[in-house]
Design a protein around this motif. Structure first.
Motif, short mmCIF file in Angstrom:
data_model
loop_
_atom_site.label_atom_id
_atom_site.label_comp_id
_atom_site.label_asym_id
_atom_site.label_seq_id
_atom_site.Cartn_x
_atom_site.Cartn_y
_atom_site.Cartn_z
N ARG A 119 0.56 -1.07 0.20
CA ARG A 119 -0.45 0.06 0.06
C ARG A 119 0.49 1.63 0.14
O ARG A 119 1.38 1.49 0.29
CB ARG A 119 -0.60 -0.16 1.56
N TYR B 134 -2.10 -1.77 -3.90
CA TYR B 134 -3.26 -0.41 -3.67
C TYR B 134 -2.36 0.98 -3.47
O TYR B 134 -1.87 1.47 -2.62
CB TYR B 134 -3.40 -0.49 -2.20
N GLU C 60 -3.65 4.90 -2.49
CA GLU C 60 -4.39 5.05 -1.66
C GLU C 60 -4.90 6.76 -1.45
O GLU C 60 -3.37 7.09 -1.72
CB GLU C 60 -4.41 4.64 -0.18
#
Length: 217
Positions: A28, A126, A128
């Motif tokens: 992430r 990911y 974000e």
């Protein structure tokens, strides 16, 4: 006697072994930041290894390089915003965009010593953030008209779909167009126009209410 076809099949088995890793690593990072994508190197320093990085859903290779022992990687080609760091080298993505999210594949091919052996690693990135759709009003060179420009930070307009609506009713427009051209006959004072941006099964929108200073019937 072994047939030619069988001999070729046996040769391919002996000269190429492919190993797929089972668990997919998840990473992430925030939009606008940078991130390292590791590719574990299951070989020795004396080996000669070729590496190929790709992203699912893209026909373009991110980076291709070759390694000989602990020498610096010999980069064949890498996309913009893509660098290599460390040993074994890790892919270093900079200025992350929301659209960078996805599954990445690293294929390591040991060329020397033979037989050729491939190891394939997959990881999910990911990205974000809190992307915000913005709408700007820009005067048109056509008298009594203006442009509404719809934008989303970190995203290339070519990577998303745009839809426009007026008071909740969709306006027919080019899905790749982030702009809407309006003249006096196209709207009334106090009407609200909404731009919706869609990408990777995500939908974000913002609205703007036009007033009499910009035109109107």
């Amino acid at each position: 006697m072994v047939s030619l076809q069988a001999a070729c099949a046996l040769y391919n088995v002996l000269t190429l072994f492919t190993t797929f890793t089972e668990a997919m690593k998840s990473i992430r990072a925030a939009s606008g930041s940078s991130v390292h994508l590791p590719c574990p190197l299951p070989y020795n320093d004396a080996d000669i290894v070729a590496a190929n990085w790709t992203k699912d859903g893209s026909s373009n290779t991110l980076c291709i390089y070759r390694m000989e022992g602990r020498a610096r990687p010999n980069i064949v080609s890498c996309k913009s915003r893509v660098n290599l760091t460390g040993h074994p080298p890790e892919l270093y993505l900079t200025k992350l965009k929301i659209s960078d999210a996805g599954i990445y594949t690293c294929k390591m091919s040991r060329i020397v010593p033979p037989p050729t052996e491939e190891t394939i690693f997959k990881m999910r990135l990911y990205v974000e953030g809190s992307p915000v759709v913005s709408i700007k009003q820009v005067e048109s060179n056509q008298s009594g008209c203006q442009w509404l420009l719809c934008q989303l930070e970190w995203l290339n307009p070519a990577e998303v779909n745009f839809t426009w609506s007026r008071e909740g009713q969709r306006i027919p427009s080019n899905r790749s167009a982030g702009s809407l051209h309006l003249c006096k006959s196209d709207w009334n004072e106090g009407e609200t126009f909404t731009c919706t941006i869609s990408f990777n099964n995500t939908h974000l929108s913002n609205s703007i209410t036009l007033n009499g200073t910009n035109g109107g019937k």
